[in-house]
Structures are given as C-alpha cells and as structure tokens.
Design a protein around this motif. Structure first.
Motif, short mmCIF file in Angstrom:
data_model
loop_
_atom_site.label_atom_id
_atom_site.label_comp_id
_atom_site.label_asym_id
_atom_site.label_seq_id
_atom_site.Cartn_x
_atom_site.Cartn_y
_atom_site.Cartn_z
N TYR A 141 0.83 -1.21 0.00
CA TYR A 141 0.00 0.00 0.00
C TYR A 141 0.87 1.26 0.00
O TYR A 141 0.57 2.23 -0.70
N SER A 142 1.93 1.24 0.79
CA SER A 142 2.82 2.41 0.84
C SER A 142 3.48 2.65 -0.51
O SER A 142 3.64 3.81 -0.93
N LEU A 143 3.85 1.59 -1.20
CA LEU A 143 4.48 1.73 -2.51
C LEU A 143 3.51 2.34 -3.52
O LEU A 143 3.88 3.23 -4.29
N VAL A 144 2.27 1.84 -3.51
CA VAL A 144 1.26 2.42 -4.40
C VAL A 144 1.03 3.89 -4.06
O VAL A 144 0.92 4.75 -4.94
N PHE A 145 0.99 4.20 -2.76
CA PHE A 145 0.83 5.59 -2.31
C PHE A 145 1.95 6.46 -2.85
O PHE A 145 1.71 7.56 -3.37
N LEU A 146 3.19 5.99 -2.74
CA LEU A 146 4.34 6.77 -3.21
C LEU A 146 4.32 6.95 -4.72
O LEU A 146 4.61 8.04 -5.24
N VAL A 147 3.97 5.90 -5.44
CA VAL A 147 3.95 5.98 -6.91
C VAL A 147 2.92 7.00 -7.37
O VAL A 147 3.19 7.84 -8.24
N VAL A 148 1.73 6.96 -6.78
CA VAL A 148 0.68 7.91 -7.15
C VAL A 148 1.10 9.33 -6.80
O VAL A 148 0.92 10.27 -7.59
N THR A 149 1.70 9.51 -5.64
CA THR A 149 2.13 10.85 -5.22
C THR A 149 3.20 11.40 -6.15
O THR A 149 3.13 12.56 -6.59
N PHE A 150 4.21 10.58 -6.45
CA PHE A 150 5.27 11.03 -7.35
C PHE A 150 4.73 11.32 -8.75
O PHE A 150 5.20 12.24 -9.44
N ALA A 151 3.76 10.53 -9.19
CA ALA A 151 3.17 10.76 -10.50
C ALA A 151 2.46 12.10 -10.56
O ALA A 151 2.58 12.85 -11.55
N VAL A 152 1.75 12.44 -9.49
CA VAL A 152 1.06 13.74 -9.45
C VAL A 152 2.07 14.89 -9.45
O VAL A 152 1.91 15.88 -10.18
N PHE A 153 3.12 14.77 -8.65
CA PHE A 153 4.14 15.81 -8.63
C PHE A 153 4.84 15.93 -9.99
O PHE A 153 5.20 17.03 -10.41
N PHE A 154 5.03 14.81 -10.66
CA PHE A 154 5.65 14.84 -11.98
C PHE A 154 4.75 15.59 -12.96
O PHE A 154 5.24 16.38 -13.78
N VAL A 155 3.45 15.36 -12.89
CA VAL A 155 2.52 16.07 -13.76
C VAL A 155 2.55 17.56 -13.48
O VAL A 155 2.60 18.39 -14.39
N PHE A 156 2.54 17.94 -12.19
CA PHE A 156 2.61 19.36 -11.84
C PHE A 156 3.92 19.99 -12.30
O PHE A 156 3.94 21.14 -12.75
N GLU A 157 5.02 19.24 -12.21
CA GLU A 157 6.30 19.77 -12.67
C GLU A 157 6.29 19.99 -14.18
O GLU A 157 6.81 21.00 -14.68
N LEU A 158 5.70 19.05 -14.92
CA LEU A 158 5.60 19.23 -16.37
C LEU A 158 4.75 20.45 -16.71
O LEU A 158 5.09 21.23 -17.61
N LEU A 159 3.63 20.61 -16.00
CA LEU A 159 2.77 21.77 -16.25
C LEU A 159 3.50 23.07 -15.92
O LEU A 159 3.36 24.07 -16.64
N LEU A 160 4.27 23.06 -14.83
CA LEU A 160 5.00 24.27 -14.45
C LEU A 160 6.05 24.63 -15.49
O LEU A 160 6.23 25.80 -15.84
#
Length: 287
Positions: free
Chosen positions: A255-274
């Motif tokens: 569960y923690s791994l899935v949590f981390l993957v989803v979180t990093f994916a969201v930050f990656f999307v925000f970084e691309l948008l920025l």
C-alpha cells in the motif's frame, strides 16, 4: 617576488578550502540521499516479499500478494478506493487554491476594515491542535448534514489545506502586483481576457505549487477523514493505516508503494505543467 609568492599561496589556500567545502557538501548530500533512498528501497523490496526473517540480508521468498491485494478491491481497497482518494485530493486542491487565490488578492491588493482579523482567521488551523480542530469540524458537519459524505470530507480537507495555500499564494500575488492588469484594462481587455492572458500566467507557478501541496495534504489525511467520513468514506490512507499498525509488513509496504507511486506521478505532472506553462520570477511578467 615575495608579494607574488604570498598572493599565490593565498590563492592556493582558497582553492583548497573551496575543494574541501565542495567535498563536505557532496558528502552531506550523499548522506541525505542515502537516508531518503534506503527506507524507500526497503519499502519497495518488502512490497514483493513473502518471507524475510532476521538476520537474513535478502528475502527468502518473493510474492506479489501485497500488490495484488492493494489493487484487487478486497477489504474495501483497490483501484476504486484509490480513484476516490485521488478525486477527493484533487477537489480539495482546486477548492483550497481557488479560495486562497481570491483571499490573497484581497489581502495583498486592497485595504479594508477587518483585513487583519480575516488573515488571522484564515490561518487558525495552523494554531489550533489538529485533534481539537477535527473534533470541532465533526460536530459542525454532523449538525449541517455533511458528515459521512464525500463533499463533507472535501470541505474538511480544504479547511485544513487553506492556510498552506494562502502562504504559498501570498508571495506570488504580491510579486505579480496589478500593473499588468491595469495596462490590460487600459488597452481594452475584458475581464476574461485579462484573467486568461495576464492574471493566471503570472500566478501559475504559485497555483501549481499550491495545488500540489494541498493535494498531498488531502491524499495523506487520516484522522480528519476518519472523523468526518465516519468510516463510510473509505480513502486509501484509511485502508493503509490498519496494516501499518497490524504487523503485516508485506501488505503495508505494498500500500505504501502504491501511495508513493501515485504521489510522485502527481508531482511529476505538476512539474511538467509548471515547465510548460509557468512563468519564473525573472521573466518580464514580474518586472
């Protein structure tokens, strides 16, 4: 010759000090990366481990049961719960950031009676202990009929995330100023044209930063979700927490791994948008 020799010696000493400083800085960065990477690596290995007894350095048996359960939908977990958590966090980020943008505009660009009191009230969740605040929110939401509902959870998360959004948006709102907007009005731009071509581009770095901060705060919120949701609104963290305290490391790490993957994916999307749409403070929009 003596003066030149002394200058060369001083220069050589400065070069040696600079090299030692860089070496120390690299060592400290390496230690910090190790302290962050090592626990993440252990979580990733445990997520696919079925047996890892002490004092073995490597797992004895690998298994995918943790990841399968985390994504299978058993015990109220799975993709649907993950999607609900992402939706709640995204809605919280949008609500908090929109409210913060409007509040910071009023705080930074206008003088009005009660301004200081409003600013203090907006930052109250910082001051009040989280447990006391969550209990008060639960009582109010029970009376308002918002408890045990997804909108109620979103609103509760937004209240907690709002101070962070305000802090992030305040500096960039003050830096952006109103000169460009005044110039756009002078040139005949309408409200929506000014919002699209001037206001949002200036505030976009702060907006994306606020969205990412509010998202992760909502996505990782446990106690407030438990109280306001009443167990009816099951988020990913509510499912994860019992395994963290229950002793099944494989499922907890999955569960923690899935949590981390989803979180990093969201930050990656925000970084691309920025990087794609953002405006840096050195650009002409801030001159």
């Amino acid at each position: 010759m003596t003066a030149a020799t002394g200058q060369n010696a001083q220069l050589a000493a400065r070069v040696r000090r600079a090299r030692r400083g860089r070496a120390v800085a690299r060592a400290l960065v390496g230690v910090e990366l190790a302290l962050v990477a090592l626990p993440l690596a252990i979580i990733a290995v445990w997520a696919f481990t079925d047996a890892w007894p002490w004092p073995d350095l490597w797992p004895q048996q690998l298994s995918a049961r943790g990841i399968e359960q985390a994504l299978s939908g058993r015990q109220n977990a799975g993709v649907q719960t993950l999607a609900l958590s992402i939706g709640i966090a995204a809605a919280t980020a949008v609500v908090s950031t929109a409210a913060a943008a409007l509040a910071c505009r009023a705080l930074c660009h206008f003088q009005w009676r009660g301004r200081s009191a409003f600013q203090f009230a907006a930052l109250l969740p910082f001051i009040i202990p989280s447990t006391v605040f969550a209990m008060g929110v639960q009582v109010v939401f029970l009376q308002a009929g918002l408890a045990r509902t997804v909108p109620g959870v979103v609103l509760a998360h937004s209240i907690v995330a709002l101070p962070y959004a305000i802090i992030i948006m305040t500096d960039i709102t003050r830096a952006a100023g109103t000169r460009r907007e005044d110039a756009a009005r002078t040139l005949g731009a309408g409200t929506w044209q000014m919002l699209r071509h001037v206001t949002i581009p200036q505030l976009l770095p702060g907006i994306l930063s606020s969205l990412s901060m509010c998202y992760i705060m909502s996505f990782s919120q446990y106690f407030l979700t438990l109280l306001v949701g009443g167990g009816k609104v099951q988020t990913f963290v509510l499912v994860l927490f019992p395994y963290l305290s229950g002793g099944d490391r494989t499922i907890a790490c999955a569960y923690s791994l899935v949590f981390l993957v989803v979180t990093f994916a969201v930050f990656f999307v925000f970084e691309l948008l920025l990087r794609r749409f953002g405006v840096r403070e050195g650009d002409d929009l801030y001159d």
